[in-house]
Design an enzyme around this catalytic site. Structure first.
Site, mmCIF file in Angstrom:
data_model
loop_
_atom_site.group_PDB
_atom_site.id
_atom_site.type_symbol
_atom_site.label_atom_id
_atom_site.label_comp_id
_atom_site.label_asym_id
_atom_site.label_seq_id
_atom_site.Cartn_x
_atom_site.Cartn_y
_atom_site.Cartn_z
ATOM 1 C CB VAL A 157 -13.884 -0.130 7.200
ATOM 2 C CG1 VAL A 157 -14.825 -1.295 7.366
ATOM 3 C CG2 VAL A 157 -14.426 0.886 6.212
ATOM 4 C CE1 TYR A 158 -13.519 5.303 5.202
ATOM 5 C CE2 TYR A 158 -13.992 7.294 6.434
ATOM 6 C CZ TYR A 158 -14.131 6.535 5.301
ATOM 7 O OH TYR A 158 -14.891 7.001 4.249
ATOM 8 C CB SER A 159 -7.545 3.469 10.842
ATOM 9 O OG SER A 159 -7.030 4.415 9.942
ATOM 10 N NE ARG A 160 -10.602 -4.372 10.671
ATOM 11 C CZ ARG A 160 -10.171 -5.628 10.513
ATOM 12 N NH1 ARG A 160 -9.290 -5.922 9.573
ATOM 13 N NH2 ARG A 160 -10.637 -6.587 11.281
ATOM 14 C CE LYS A 218 -18.802 7.168 4.443
ATOM 15 N NZ LYS A 218 -17.693 7.581 5.310
#
Length: 339
Positions: free
Chosen positions: A52-55, A81
């Site tokens: 999910v970091y910066s999608r 993750k």
């Protein structure tokens, strides 16, 4: 750079880990590549990201960087993750077999690797029986898609339950916990640290500088402005300016860190990171720099070794506030028994 084993495994990682939540958003790809290069040059071998970091862009940036540097993949331990939504589909989130299988395969593609060294449940999922998630992780280990299993943001009872299930069913063990942990936020010491020490689980603290607070860049009763996380959004998340500014404990801790840093001639960031790296069960501290200059300063913590006196001073100044039983004086006293 110093090194430790990853929890109870034999895999060796640097005591500082490069966190990449800023990649693809707060840090451009050029800056991200420079950070990765500098981290490896400094002896770092542990990189942490999440889908999910910066999608997904953070993983993509790392994947392109790996592809452009022959041989570097084999020198690194890469963690990512899965858990939070990557789309509108209700099965794009959670720890179900459907969600995790999609998330893991997508992370492997974005990173451009055959195997992820440490795959972590990003948070507990109340909708999915933890047995389902742990069985999936075990199968992924056996299939060679991941090497080790970790969790993030679990409570004490959640972590202990998951550990006992893996032991009872003979599943791949949980080797790391990734919680918020710093001089300002020490709540994990009430339960989670004990679980990790008893079960030989390595702690990977995130937000080690408290969202920038422990760098000393914020001032009492002066709302931050400019190109910082709180300057852009003073009410941002759990490090929001208002609540921490109004807490006298915050400024007592910052004053103590500043005093130790000035006496040593190093930065407040380096003192804060060095203290955290020395805490029980901590394997590697996750750095979260926006810029190359911030990363350089953080890497300097590898050369800071606090004295017992300095460690005690910082520990006592940041003593977490305990509530009523079982975390009041009586509960704390019951932790130790001597003859």
């Amino acid at each position: 750079m110093e090194y430790r084993t990853l929890g109870g495994t034999g895999t060796v990682v640097s005591t500082l880990c490069l966190g990449t939540m800023t990649f693809g958003k707060e840090s451009s790809e050029e800056v991200s590549n420079a950070q990765l290069d500098r981290f490896v040059e400094a002896g770092g071998n542990f990189i942490d990201t999440a889908n999910v970091y910066s999608r997904g862009r953070s993983e993509e940036v790392i994947g392109r960087w790996l592809a452009a540097r022959s041989g570097v993949r084999d020198r690194l331990v890469i963690a990512t993750k899965g858990r939070f939504p990557m789309g509108d589909d209700p099965n794009s989130a959670g720890l179900s077999r459907v969600s995790l299988s999609r998330a893991l395969d997508a992370s492997l593609r974005r990173l451009g690797v055959d195997t992820i060294d440490l795959y972590q449940a990003h948070a507990w999922d109340p909708l999915t029986p933890i047995e389902e998630a742990l069985a999936f992780f075990d199968e992924a280990v056996r299939a060679g898609k991941i090497r080790y299993v970790g969790v993030s943001n679990f409570l004490g009872w959640q972590l202990q339950k998951a550990v006992l299930i893996t032991q009872f069913r003979g599943l791949a063990p949980i080797v790391t916990l990734q919680p918020q942990y710093n001089l300002l936020v020490r709540d994990i010491e009430f339960e989670l640290t004990d679980v990790c020490r008893n079960e030989n689980i390595g702690i990977l603290p995130w937000s080690p500088l408290g969202g920038g607070w422990l760098t000393g860049k914020y001032r009492r009763d002066s709302t931050p402005t400019g190109a910082t996380r709180l300057g852009e959004d003073p009410e941002r998340g759990m490090e929001a300016y208002g609540p921490r500014n109004s807490d006298t404990r915050t400024w007592h801790i910052l004053d103590t860190v500043r005093r130790v840093a000035e006496d040593r001639g190093v930065s407040m960031s380096q003192v804060s990171l060095a203290w955290l790296a020395g805490r029980p069960a901590v394997t590697s501290v996750i750095l979260g720099a926006r810029t190359l200059e911030q990363l350089d300063d953080n890497l300097g913590a590898a050369g800071v070794h606090l004295s017992d006196k300095e460690t005690t001073l910082l520990t006592e100044a940041s003593t977490p506030v305990v509530g009523e039983y079982p975390y009041g004086p009586q509960g704390v006293a019951q932790r130790d028994r001597t003859i």
